[in-house]
Design a protein around this motif. Structure first.
Motif, PDB file in Angstrom:
ATOM      1  N   ALA B 238       0.831  -1.202   0.000  1.00  0.00           N
ATOM      2  CA  ALA B 238       0.000   0.000   0.000  1.00  0.00           C
ATOM      3  C   ALA B 238       0.866   1.252   0.000  1.00  0.00           C
ATOM      4  N   VAL B 239       0.395   2.284  -0.654  1.00  0.00           N
ATOM      5  CA  VAL B 239       1.064   3.585  -0.568  1.00  0.00           C
ATOM      6  C   VAL B 239       0.032   4.671  -0.265  1.00  0.00           C
ATOM      7  N   ILE B 240       0.523   5.725   0.342  1.00  0.00           N
ATOM      8  CA  ILE B 240      -0.303   6.921   0.481  1.00  0.00           C
ATOM      9  C   ILE B 240       0.195   7.904  -0.564  1.00  0.00           C
ATOM     10  N   LEU B 241      -0.724   8.397  -1.360  1.00  0.00           N
ATOM     11  CA  LEU B 241      -0.337   9.350  -2.404  1.00  0.00           C
ATOM     12  C   LEU B 241      -0.611  10.759  -1.895  1.00  0.00           C
ATOM     13  N   THR B 242       0.446  11.550  -1.791  1.00  0.00           N
ATOM     14  CA  THR B 242       0.301  12.917  -1.266  1.00  0.00           C
ATOM     15  C   THR B 242       0.609  13.923  -2.362  1.00  0.00           C
ATOM     16  N   PRO B 243      -0.058  15.077  -2.323  1.00  0.00           N
ATOM     17  CA  PRO B 243       0.324  16.134  -3.268  1.00  0.00           C
ATOM     18  C   PRO B 243       1.722  16.680  -2.954  1.00  0.00           C
ATOM     19  N   ILE B 291      -3.787   2.158  -3.096  1.00  0.00           N
ATOM     20  CA  ILE B 291      -3.382   3.563  -2.985  1.00  0.00           C
ATOM     21  C   ILE B 291      -4.405   4.303  -2.142  1.00  0.00           C
ATOM     22  N   TYR B 292      -3.923   4.872  -1.034  1.00  0.00           N
ATOM     23  CA  TYR B 292      -4.792   5.786  -0.304  1.00  0.00           C
ATOM     24  C   TYR B 292      -4.418   7.176  -0.804  1.00  0.00           C
ATOM     25  N   SER B 293      -5.314   7.749  -1.596  1.00  0.00           N
ATOM     26  CA  SER B 293      -4.969   8.992  -2.280  1.00  0.00           C
ATOM     27  C   SER B 293      -5.445  10.208  -1.508  1.00  0.00           C
ATOM     28  N   ARG B 294      -4.547  11.150  -1.313  1.00  0.00           N
ATOM     29  CA  ARG B 294      -4.930  12.421  -0.725  1.00  0.00           C
ATOM     30  C   ARG B 294      -4.912  13.521  -1.796  1.00  0.00           C
ATOM     31  N   VAL B 295      -5.005  13.080  -3.046  1.00  0.00           N
ATOM     32  CA  VAL B 295      -5.083  14.012  -4.173  1.00  0.00           C
ATOM     33  C   VAL B 295      -6.523  13.985  -4.686  1.00  0.00           C
ATOM     34  N   ASN B 296      -7.096  15.155  -4.930  1.00  0.00           N
ATOM     35  CA  ASN B 296      -8.480  15.196  -5.410  1.00  0.00           C
ATOM     36  C   ASN B 296      -8.612  14.560  -6.790  1.00  0.00           C
ATOM     37  N   ASP B 297      -9.801  13.983  -7.041  1.00  0.00           N
ATOM     38  CA  ASP B 297     -10.087  13.287  -8.306  1.00  0.00           C
ATOM     39  C   ASP B 297      -9.587  14.023  -9.541  1.00  0.00           C
ATOM     40  N   GLU B 298      -9.943  15.312  -9.625  1.00  0.00           N
ATOM     41  CA  GLU B 298      -9.689  16.046 -10.872  1.00  0.00           C
ATOM     42  C   GLU B 298      -8.200  16.167 -11.209  1.00  0.00           C
ATOM     43  N   TRP B 299      -7.342  15.980 -10.211  1.00  0.00           N
ATOM     44  CA  TRP B 299      -5.902  16.092 -10.436  1.00  0.00           C
ATOM     45  C   TRP B 299      -5.229  14.731 -10.600  1.00  0.00           C
ATOM     46  N   LEU B 300      -5.998  13.662 -10.472  1.00  0.00           N
ATOM     47  CA  LEU B 300      -5.391  12.354 -10.260  1.00  0.00           C
ATOM     48  C   LEU B 300      -4.765  11.724 -11.488  1.00  0.00           C
ATOM     49  N   ASP B 301      -5.329  12.014 -12.649  1.00  0.00           N
ATOM     50  CA  ASP B 301      -4.789  11.369 -13.851  1.00  0.00           C
ATOM     51  C   ASP B 301      -4.920  12.325 -15.032  1.00  0.00           C
ATOM     52  N   PRO B 302      -3.812  12.910 -15.471  1.00  0.00           N
ATOM     53  CA  PRO B 302      -3.889  13.927 -16.534  1.00  0.00           C
ATOM     54  C   PRO B 302      -4.383  13.370 -17.870  1.00  0.00           C
ATOM     55  N   THR B 303      -4.368  12.058 -18.041  1.00  0.00           N
ATOM     56  CA  THR B 303      -4.876  11.529 -19.313  1.00  0.00           C
ATOM     57  C   THR B 303      -6.398  11.481 -19.330  1.00  0.00           C
ATOM     58  N   VAL B 304      -7.009  11.587 -18.149  1.00  0.00           N
ATOM     59  CA  VAL B 304      -8.469  11.501 -18.085  1.00  0.00           C
ATOM     60  C   VAL B 304      -9.078  12.808 -17.598  1.00  0.00           C
ATOM     61  N   PHE B 305      -8.488  13.378 -16.564  1.00  0.00           N
ATOM     62  CA  PHE B 305      -9.045  14.602 -16.001  1.00  0.00           C
ATOM     63  C   PHE B 305      -8.187  15.797 -16.397  1.00  0.00           C
ATOM     64  N   ARG B 306      -7.894  16.666 -15.474  1.00  0.00           N
ATOM     65  CA  ARG B 306      -7.182  17.903 -15.827  1.00  0.00           C
ATOM     66  C   ARG B 306      -5.815  17.612 -16.450  1.00  0.00           C
ATOM     67  N   LYS B 307      -5.644  18.121 -17.672  1.00  0.00           N
ATOM     68  CA  LYS B 307      -4.412  17.820 -18.405  1.00  0.00           C
ATOM     69  C   LYS B 307      -3.206  18.559 -17.817  1.00  0.00           C
ATOM     70  N   ASP B 308      -3.494  19.652 -17.083  1.00  0.00           N
ATOM     71  CA  ASP B 308      -2.389  20.437 -16.534  1.00  0.00           C
ATOM     72  C   ASP B 308      -1.942  19.924 -15.165  1.00  0.00           C
ATOM     73  N   SER B 309      -2.493  18.794 -14.742  1.00  0.00           N
ATOM     74  CA  SER B 309      -2.166  18.328 -13.399  1.00  0.00           C
ATOM     75  C   SER B 309      -0.754  17.783 -13.313  1.00  0.00           C
ATOM     76  N   LEU B 310      -0.014  18.288 -12.321  1.00  0.00           N
ATOM     77  CA  LEU B 310       1.329  17.760 -12.057  1.00  0.00           C
ATOM     78  C   LEU B 310       1.285  16.818 -10.871  1.00  0.00           C
ATOM     79  N   LEU B 311       0.099  16.720 -10.272  1.00  0.00           N
ATOM     80  CA  LEU B 311      -0.012  15.918  -9.049  1.00  0.00           C
ATOM     81  C   LEU B 311      -0.476  14.498  -9.346  1.00  0.00           C
ATOM     82  N   GLY B 312      -0.811  14.255 -10.608  1.00  0.00           N
ATOM     83  CA  GLY B 312      -1.432  12.975 -10.927  1.00  0.00           C
ATOM     84  C   GLY B 312      -0.475  11.962 -11.524  1.00  0.00           C
ATOM     85  N   VAL B 313      -1.015  10.792 -11.820  1.00  0.00           N
ATOM     86  CA  VAL B 313      -0.246   9.699 -12.400  1.00  0.00           C
ATOM     87  C   VAL B 313      -0.943   9.283 -13.692  1.00  0.00           C
ATOM     88  N   ALA B 314      -0.239   9.438 -14.821  1.00  0.00           N
ATOM     89  CA  ALA B 314      -0.865   9.115 -16.102  1.00  0.00           C
ATOM     90  C   ALA B 314      -1.181   7.623 -16.173  1.00  0.00           C
TER      91      ALA B 314
END
Lengths: 322, 493
Positions: B238-243, B291-314
Motif C-alpha cells: 500500500a502507498v499513500i499518495l500525497t500532493p 493507494i490511499y490517495s490524498r489528491v483530489n479526483d480532478e488532479w489524479l490522472d492527466p490523461t483523463v481529467f485535468r491535463k495540466d495536473s502535475l499531481l497525478g499519475v498518467a
C-alpha cells in the motif's frame, strides 16, 4: 588494557541501557493504561517486574499498590532502595565513567556529568513534578545523545569494543526481559486490545514504526516476538545485538592478540548460532516463554564468563558482585 | 453547600475554580453543563478534576500541550512573504465528552448512512435505478461536478467506494446530534484525533483516571486492515499518495504512512505500465496494490481529467478500471457528498436499506428549485448559504451576520448559478467550555467522526471536535480560526 578499566567500560552502557529501558517503559505504560479498554487492577506490576525488584517495592509500599502511578514512578525513578531505579542505575554509570575519565572522551564524560547534575540538583526533579512525560522523554533523548557521542568521539579500539559489547549484550537482555514479562502478562482480550498491547510493547523498544514498515509481519503475538527476537535489520532485536557483540569480540581478540577463542565468546557464538538456525515457528509457538527464560539464563552466564575471561583471574567475590 | 438526597451535589458553590464563572449561551446546548454550575451527570468527575486547577496552572498546562504538539511537528505550514511559519492547529485542553448511549446511536446512524451512500454510488455508476424510479431527478445527479460520467460501469475492487468517510455532526439546541454534511472524498483531520489524545494524556493524565474513555489508537491499524481486506493478494503493498510537502495536510499524510507502515509517495514516484501501478524504488519498479490517495479526483490522472495536473499519475484511472489497484476513496465519490444531493440522503437510506434514517439532518433548500429559491432569496438574513462543492468554510454566506451588500451579492450569484447553491437555517451549534484568554468560555463545537469501511464498517470511537475560538462564531474550520479538542467517548458502565 588494564582489566579493571575494561570492566568499567563494559559496565558503562549496561547501566545506561537499563536507564533508557526503564524510562521508555514508564512513558509507554502511562499512556497505555489511560485507555478505558486497557484497564487493569495492577497496571504497574509488569513494569516493576521487568525492573526486577518487586519484593523491595512491596516492602516499601506496604501492601502492593500496583495501581498507584505516583508510587510506581517514584520507585522506578528515585528510590534509593531500588538498585535499578533510574537514579541508582545512572549513578552507577557515572561512577564507572568517572573511574575511566582518561579512557572515554571528555565530551562523553561532560554529557554524563551534566545529566547527573540535571537529575540531582533540582532541574530534573522540577520537570518530573511539572510533567512526567517530558521528564522521561528527556531521559530517552539523553540516552541517544550519550550513544551518539560515544560512537563519534572515541577511537575504535579495545576500550570502545568493551563498551560496545556491554551495550549490545545488555540491550539483548533487556529486549528478552521486556518481551518475556509482556508475554506472561498478556491476557485474554479482544483483537483490538491485543493490537494496542503489541503496539505499546513495540513502542517501548522503539520498534513500532520499524515493525509496521515490514508488511509481512501481521500485528500478532507471534509476529511481534519474531521481530523482536530474529529481525536482523532491527537494532534492538536480540539476534542483531548478539551479532554485533560477536563482532566486537572478534575485534577484541585481534587487539589482545590471543590466538584462541575465550569461553565467553564460544558461549555467545553458540547462542547466536542456535537462534540463527532454529525453527523460528517452533521457537515462538512452542513454549516461547520457556525459551526466553533459557535465553536470559544463558545470557546471564555469558556475563559472568566475560568477567572471568577478561576482568578477573579468580572467582573470588565474583558471584557476590553480580 | 447544597445537599441532595443522593448526598453531595455539585452546585454553584462547589465549583469555585476555573468553572466558577462559566456562563452558558442562551438557547444553546452545552456539551459539559446541564445548567449553570451543574455538569451533566456523566461529566461530573471530569469537571471535579478540572475545576480546582487555578488559571495560572491551567495556562502552564496549555503551554506544555502546545510544546508537545510543536515538538511532535503536529503543525501546518503557513507561507508568508516573511518566510514560512510552522503553526500548530490550536488545541484546547477541555475535552468534549460523549456518553456511551449517545455514541451507540451515532455509531449505528453513521454506519447506516455510509452504507447507503456506498450503495448510492454503486447504483449511480451502474444501473441508476434510483433515477429510473424517480427518487432523485436525473439532471440533479448529472449536474453534480463530482459525478464522473467517464467512470460509468467501472467498479472498484471489493465493491467498497467509501473507504473512509468524515460525516460532520452538530448538536442542536435540544441536544440532538444531526448530520451537517458528508465528506466521502478526502476527509482530513484524523491525525489530530490521535495526536490530541496523546497530547492530553501526556499533559493532564489524571483527568483520565476517574473515567473510562475509549481508545482511538487502533485507527491506523483498522484502516490498514480495511484496505488490505479489499485486495486479493495476501501481502498486498500500500502507498499513500500525497500532493507533497507544500500541502497543508502533509503532516497527516506522513503521520498515517508511519502509523500504517506504508510508503508515502508523490505522483512522480508512481507510474503505470500495462494497467498496473508501480512505485519506483532503488530496487526497480515494485507493484502497488493499494493507494490511499490524498489528491483530489480532478488532479489524479492527466490523461483523463485535468491535463495540466502535475499531481497525478498518467494511466492511473485505467489501472483502477482494470481492477488492478484499490483506490481509496474511489473515484467519483464527489456526487455523494455534493451538498445538493444531501437533502436526498434520507430518501437514499430508505431506498437502498429500507430503513428509517437513524440520524436526522438539517433542513435544506435547493436554489435549483424555483419555489425553494424564492424562499431562499426572501429569507437570506436568516439562512446559511453554501456552495454545493465547497469545503473549509469557504464560499459561504452566514446570513444573520452578513452585511446588506454581502447578501445582495450572494443573491445575484444564486440567481446566476442556482445549481451551485443550497441554503439552511442557522443551527445553534452546541457549546463546550473552552479556555479563552485565561477564562473558561462557551464556544461552539462540531464533531467529525471517521468511518472506515473495508468488508465491514468501523466507526472510530471519538472524532475531531472542532471549536470556533472566536466569541459568537459558528465557523469551526481550521482555515478560519478554528481549534480542536480531544473527544471522549465513555465506555459502558
Amino acid at each position: 588494557m588494564i582489566a579493571h578499566i575494561a570492566e568499567a567500560c563494559f559496565w558503562l552502557f549496561r547501566y545506561l541501557e537499563r536507564v533508557e529501558t526503564t524510562a521508555r517503559l514508564i512513558n509507554s505504560n502511562q499512556i497505555f493504561i489511560l485507555d478505558g479498554e486497557n484497564f487493569s487492577k495492577e497496571p504497574w506490576k509488569p513494569i516493576i517486574k521487568i525492573n526486577g525488584h518487586e519484593k523491595i517495592y512491596e516492602s516499601i509500599n506496604q501492601g502492593h499498590h500496583y495501581a498507584n502511578d505516583a508510587m510506581a514512578c517514584q520507585f522506578l525513578t528515585w528510590e534509593e532502595k531500588n538498585p535499578e531505579s533510574i537514579i541508582n542505575a545512572f549513578k552507577n554509570a557515572r561512577e564507572n565513567a568517572r573511574s575511566i575519565r582518561d579512557t572515554i572522551s571528555s565530551e562523553l564524560w561532560n554529557a554524563l556529568n551534566g545529566f547527573w547534575l540535571w537529575l540531582t540538583l533540582g532541574e530534573g526533579r522540577d520537570l518530573y513534578n511539572k510533567n512526567k512525560h517530558l521528564f522521561y522523554e528527556a531521559i530517552t533523548e539523553q540516552s541517544h545523545m550519550f550513544r551518539g557521542i560515544f560512537y563519534c568521539s572515541m577511537r575504535q579500539e579495545e576500550a570502545f569494543e568493551f563498551i560496545h559489547v556491554g551495550m549490545m549484550l545488555e540491550r539483548a537482555l533487556q529486549t528478552a526481559r521486556v518481551l518475556l514479562i509482556k508475554m506472561e502478562d498478556s491476557k485474554k482480550g479482544t483483537e483490538d486490545f491485543h493490537s494496542r498491547y503489541w503496539l505499546a510493547l513495540l513502542e517501548v523498544l522503539f520498534a513500532r514504526e520499524a515493525f509496521l514498515k515490514c508488511p509481512h509481519y501481521g500485528l500478532t503475538r507471534a509476529s511481534v516476538a519474531e521481530f523482536l527476537i530474529f529481525e536482523n535489520s532491527f537494532p534492538r532485536a536480540i539476534c542483531f545485538c548478539l551479532k554485533q557483540a560477536l563482532m566486537s569480540f572478534s575485534r577484541i581478540r585481534n587487539y589482545v592478540n590471543i590466538d584462541h577463542y575465550t569461553k565467553s565468546e564460544i558461549e555467545l557464538s553458540n547462542l547466536a548460532d542456535h537462534l540463527e538456525h532454529c525453527s523460528k515457528l517452533g521457537y515462538i509457538n512452542l513454549e516461547l516463554n520457556t525459551h526466553l527464560r533459557e535465553l536470559i539464563e544463558k545470557m546471564e552466564n555469558i556475563f559472568v564468563q566475560i568477567q572471568v575471561d577478561f576482568f578477573y583471574h579468580h572467582f573470588d567475590d565474583l558471584y557476590a558482585r553480580l | 453547600m447544597a445537599m441532595t438526597r443522593q448526598g453531595f451535589d455539585i452546585s454553584t458553590e462547589q465549583l469555585a475554580g476555573i468553572f466558577a464563572d462559566y456562563q452558558l449561551l442562551a438557547h444553546t446546548y452545552d456539551e459539559l453543563f446541564a445548567a449553570p454550575g451543574v455538569p451533566h451527570e456523566e461529566m461530573r468527575t471530569l469537571i471535579q478534576a478540572l475545576d480546582p486547577i487555578n488559571p495560572e496552572q491551567f495556562e502552564s498546562y496549555q503551554q506544555i500541550a502546545d510544546h508537545i504538539l510543536r515538538k511532535n511537528g503536529t503543525t501546518f505550514t503557513v507561507y508568508t512573504e516573511q518566510g514560512n511559519l510552522d503553526k500548530i492547529f490550536p488545541f484546547d485542553l477541555i475535552p468534549r465528552v460523549i456518553t456511551a448511549t449517545e455514541w451507540q446511536k451515532i455509531e449505528k446512524g453513521l454506519t447506516q448512512r455510509v452504507t447507503a451512500l456506498n450503495e448510492f454510488l454503486s447504483d449511480i455508476y451502474n444501473e441508476q435505478r434510483i433515477i429510473e424510479q424517480g427518487i432523485i431527478p436525473r439532471e440533479h445527479v448529472l449536474a453534480s461536478t463530482g459525478y464522473l460520467e467517464v467512470l460509468r460501469h467501472v467498479n472498484p475492487l471489493g465493491k467498497t467506494r467509501i473507504h473512509v468517510a468524515g460525516i460532520d455532526l452538530i448538536r442542536d439546541a435540544k441536544g440532538r446530534f444531526i448530520v451537517l454534511e458528508d465528506n466521502v472524498r478526502v476527509p482530513s483531520g484524523v491525525s489530530y484525533v490521535l495526536e490530541n489524545r496523546l497530547t492530553l494524556k501526556n499533559t493532564l493524565p489524571r483527568i483520565f483516571q476517574q473515567n473510562r474513555i475509549r481508545s482511538v489508537e487502533e485507527y491506523p491499524t483498522k484502516f490498514r486492515e480495511a484496505l488490505r481486506s479489499l485486495h486479493p493478494r495476501q501481502d498486498s503493498s500500500a502507498v499513500i499518495l500525497t500532493p507533497g510537502p507544500y500541502n497543508s495536510a502533509y503532516f497527516e499524510h506522513g503521520f498515517l504512512a508511519r502509523r500504517m507502515g506504508c510508503y508515502l509517495a508523490q505522483s512522480n514516484d508512481l507510474c503505470v505500465e500495462q494497467d498496473k501501478v508501480f512505485i519506483k524504488t532503488t530496487r526497480g519498479l515494485k507493484q502497488v496494490d493499494i493507494i490511499y490517495s490524498r489528491v483530489n479526483d480532478e488532479w489524479l490522472d492527466p490523461t483523463v481529467f485535468r491535463k495540466d495536473s502535475l499531481l497525478g499519475v498518467a494511466g492511473l484511472v485505467r489501472a483502477y478500471a482494470a481492477g488492478n489497484v484499490v483506490l481509496a476513496n474511489a473515484l467519483g465519490n464527489g456526487v455523494a457528498d455534493d451538498k445538493a444531493i444531501y437533502p436526498f440522503v434520507p430518501a437514499i437510506i430508505r431506498y437502498y436499506l429500507g430503513e428509517e434514517p437513524i440520524l436526522d439532518q438539517v433542513e435544506t433548500y435547493l436554489a435549483s428549485d424555483l419555489k425553494q429559491r424564492e424562499y431562499i432569496l426572501k429569507n437570506l438574513d436568516q439562512l446559511v448559504v453554501k456552495t454545493v462543492d465547497g469545503a473549509g468554510g469557504y464560499g459561504m454566506l452566514f446570513g444573520p451576520q452578513a452585511s446588506e451588500k454581502e447578501r445582495a451579492d450572494f443573491a445575484d450569484k444564486i440567481k446566476q448559478n442556482p445549481r451551485t447553491y443550497i441554503a439552511q437555517p442557522v443551527v445553534e451549534l452546541s457549546t463546550c467550555p473552552t479556555w479563552s484568554e485565561k477564562e473558561m468560555k462557551a464556544r461552539r463545537v462540531d464533531l467529525r467522526p471517521y468511518i472506515v469501511t473495508g468488508k465491514d464498517s468501523w466507526v472510530l470511537p471519538g472524532g475531531l471536535s472542532r471549536v470556533a475560538l472566536v466569541e459568537g462564531s459558528y465557523v469551526v474550520n481550521s482555515s478560519q480560526g478554528g481549534g480542536s479538542k480531544d473527544t471522549w467517548v465513555l465506555m459502558k458502565e
